[in-house]
Enzyme design. Structure first.
Site, PDB file in Angstrom:
ATOM      1  N   ASP A 106       0.835  -1.204   0.000  1.00 61.28           N
ATOM      2  CA  ASP A 106       0.000   0.000   0.000  1.00 61.28           C
ATOM      3  C   ASP A 106       0.875   1.263   0.000  1.00 61.28           C
ATOM      4  O   ASP A 106       0.630   2.204   0.747  1.00 61.28           O
ATOM      5  CB  ASP A 106      -0.953   0.003   1.196  1.00 61.28           C
ATOM      6  CG  ASP A 106      -2.163   0.918   0.977  1.00 61.28           C
ATOM      7  OD1 ASP A 106      -2.393   1.331  -0.177  1.00 61.28           O
ATOM      8  OD2 ASP A 106      -2.878   1.217   1.952  1.00 61.28           O
TER       9      ASP A 106
ATOM     10  N   LYS B 197       1.871   4.668  -1.194  1.00 63.81           N
ATOM     11  CA  LYS B 197       1.199   5.803  -1.831  1.00 63.81           C
ATOM     12  C   LYS B 197       1.558   7.046  -1.023  1.00 63.81           C
ATOM     13  O   LYS B 197       2.035   6.946   0.124  1.00 63.81           O
ATOM     14  CB  LYS B 197      -0.320   5.597  -1.859  1.00 63.81           C
ATOM     15  CG  LYS B 197      -0.959   5.392  -0.489  1.00 63.81           C
ATOM     16  CD  LYS B 197      -2.467   5.144  -0.618  1.00 63.81           C
ATOM     17  CE  LYS B 197      -3.110   4.906   0.754  1.00 63.81           C
ATOM     18  NZ  LYS B 197      -4.562   4.669   0.636  1.00 63.81           N
TER      19      LYS B 197
ATOM     20  N   ASN C 220       0.687   7.333   2.687  1.00 62.88           N
ATOM     21  CA  ASN C 220       1.384   6.465   3.634  1.00 62.88           C
ATOM     22  C   ASN C 220       2.873   6.770   3.730  1.00 62.88           C
ATOM     23  O   ASN C 220       3.624   6.012   4.349  1.00 62.88           O
ATOM     24  CB  ASN C 220       1.174   4.994   3.253  1.00 62.88           C
ATOM     25  CG  ASN C 220      -0.237   4.524   3.544  1.00 62.88           C
ATOM     26  OD1 ASN C 220      -0.940   5.108   4.371  1.00 62.88           O
ATOM     27  ND2 ASN C 220      -0.671   3.477   2.867  1.00 62.88           N
TER      28      ASN C 220
END
Length: 497
Positions: A174, A176, A179
């Site tokens: 995840d 991105k 984050n």
């Protein structure tokens, strides 16, 4: 739940030594498992009353991250609060255990640190390193796009941290801008390991039943950053993170994700078709690196082949980067959060953030209204507009997998001769519905549109607002005077990147 609590309370030693070698392909071997475990970050006997809770950093499907100051020490943490009921109901226990165990064993300056955990009847808590510089997403939004020098600095620090994560035999899944957090000094730290997957040769020692999905094709992550092989149900590889790195670098330099479209289905079609558009102002080096990271074949992405991360770090885009002293370099100057007018947002230090289901014995009445709003509302970062009730598991039944509440209020729906209380819910899908709070049934679905001609909100007073569509106008009254917040939330979502 008792079994989960016992696992989290366990402080026994790991049985056996860690003898696995670092592997780059996730090949032969097996994930190390131990019947007992010694946590580096201890399980404490704290309560939520030991903290002053401030602004909301972010919201997930079963958790919320809040700025929290320990009252006796004054130390600031990013407190991740997880709803036990929802975790159990949605079979997320293994994911929560895995995130806790993985964070406990990772040790790198480019990864957020877990300090301790605690729990009560309703919630699990992780006290994480607070990155006061905010999200990389914020910097992209405030600057519209980053210069190549700025993007090079941030991308290099992400590469450095990913090399460590992959060397430990883990896929983050995840990556991105949301984050990727910035320290107060401006350095990158990777956060949110809720979707992490250990490969077969992982150096992470796991407890039984504390593993991510064993099915290689399981869909996790965020639509705009998902590689085509995941959509085609191919085995998971480190290439997943490298594709997401390419998407993130593109977003840094262009201000928008490469496969942005009106719906997830259209995004997926563009990903499968590899429909990428480059502007003329990109340098050849930047364009080439993004192009290579977004290769359809995950094994050909820089960092995934036989040469490992050396091929990625030696790419011409990173020319001049001092890989050995990254964290000693001076970070780009950050764009500060815009000033907000008094009354539209708080100062981010509200200590009254206490939902009724958090903590044992907090006598706060849950009236279904929005909780504390943060100053990030004024910056248009819609993922932070969620209210306290978005954390209440009873509203999760109205969400699809991966969908989360952005804003929610108990309001009166005003009609000519009567009014009725409804729960107005805005999600990141986007979706705008109102629910009967007693019967828990959807009473209306307001057709969403990014076009303000088809969906708009008019504020008559702090308490009264109208949601207008071509076919009807709906009038609402918010007793907590959040009409302007509703307007801001809807318009921010319409104007999202």
């Amino acid at each position: 739940m008792l079994a989960m609590e016992k696992d989290f309370d366990s402080k026994l030693r790991i049985q056996g030594n860690n003898s696995s070698n670092v592997g780059g392909s996730g090949g032969a071997g097996s994930v190390q498992r131990a019947k007992s475990f010694s946590f580096r970050a201890p399980q404490e006997n704290f309560t939520i009353q030991d903290f002053e809770l401030g602004k909301i950093y972010g919201v997930g499907s079963y958790s919320k991250v809040v700025r929290a100051k320990k009252k006796d020490t004054g130390i600031i943490y990013a407190l991740k609060i997880m709803d036990k009921k929802f975790i159990t109901k949605e079979n997320k226990t293994a994911y929560v255990k895995l995130e806790r165990i993985v964070l406990d064993q990772l040790d790198h300056p480019g990864i957020v640190q877990l300090y301790f955990t605690f729990q009560d009847t309703f919630s699990l808590y992780m006290a994480l390193e607070s990155c006061e510089g905010g999200e990389l997403f914020d910097q992209i939004t405030r600057k519209n796009r980053l210069s190549e020098d700025e993007a090079r600095f941030y991308a290099a620090e992400v590469v450095d941290a990913l090399e460590y994560i992959h060397g430990m035999g883990l896929i983050h899944r995840d990556i991105k801008p949301e984050n990727l957090l910035l320290t107060a000094e401006g350095h990158i730290k990777i956060a949110d390991f809720g979707s992490v997957k250990p490969m077969q040769d992982s150096q992470i020692t796991l407890l039984p039943n504390a593993a991510s999905d064993d099915k290689a094709c399981t869909f996790v992550g965020t639509a705009a950053y998902v590689p085509p092989e995941v959509l085609n149900s191919s085995p998971a590889t480190f290439g997943i993170d490298l594709w997401a790195l390419g998407c993130t670098l593109y977003q840094m330099l262009l201000g928008t994700s490469p496969f942005k479209d009106a719906s997830e289905w259209l995004i997926f079609q563009r990903i499968i078709a590899r429909d990428i558009r480059f502007p003329n102002y990109l340098s050849e080096e930047a364009r080439d690196l993004i192009d290579r990271l977004l290769d359809i074949d995950p094994s050909r992405r820089p960092g995934a082949g036989r040469d490992g991360y050396s091929s990625l770090k030696m790419h011409p885009f990173f020319k001049g980067v001092d890989w050995r002293n990254l964290r000693k370099q001076t970070p780009p100057r950050p764009a500060m959060e815009p000033m907000v007018q008094s009354g539209e947002a708080d100062d981010g230090h509200d200590s009254s953030w206490y939902p009724s289901h958090v903590g044992d014995g907090l006598a706060m009445q849950n009236d279904g209204n929005v909780g504390t709003s943060s100053s990030s509302e004024a910056s248009g970062h819609i993922t932070r507009l969620a209210s306290i009730d978005s954390f209440d598991s009873k509203w999760q039944q109205f969400l699809e997998p991966g969908e989360s509440v952005l804003m929610i209020s108990m309001v009166k729906k005003i009609q000519k001769l009567s009014s009725k209380k409804v729960q107005l819910i805005l999600t990141n899908k986007p979706k705008l519905i109102y629910v009967d709070p007693s019967k828990l049934v959807v009473k209306g679905n307001i057709i969403w549109s990014d076009n303000s001609n088809d969906l708009s909100i008019q504020v008559a007073s702090p308490s009264h607002f109208k949601i207008c569509t071509p076919k009807k106008v709906l009038s609402f009254e918010d007793a907590k005077q959040r009409a302007w917040q509703w307007k801001k939330a809807i318009e921010s979502l319409q104007n999202r990147c």
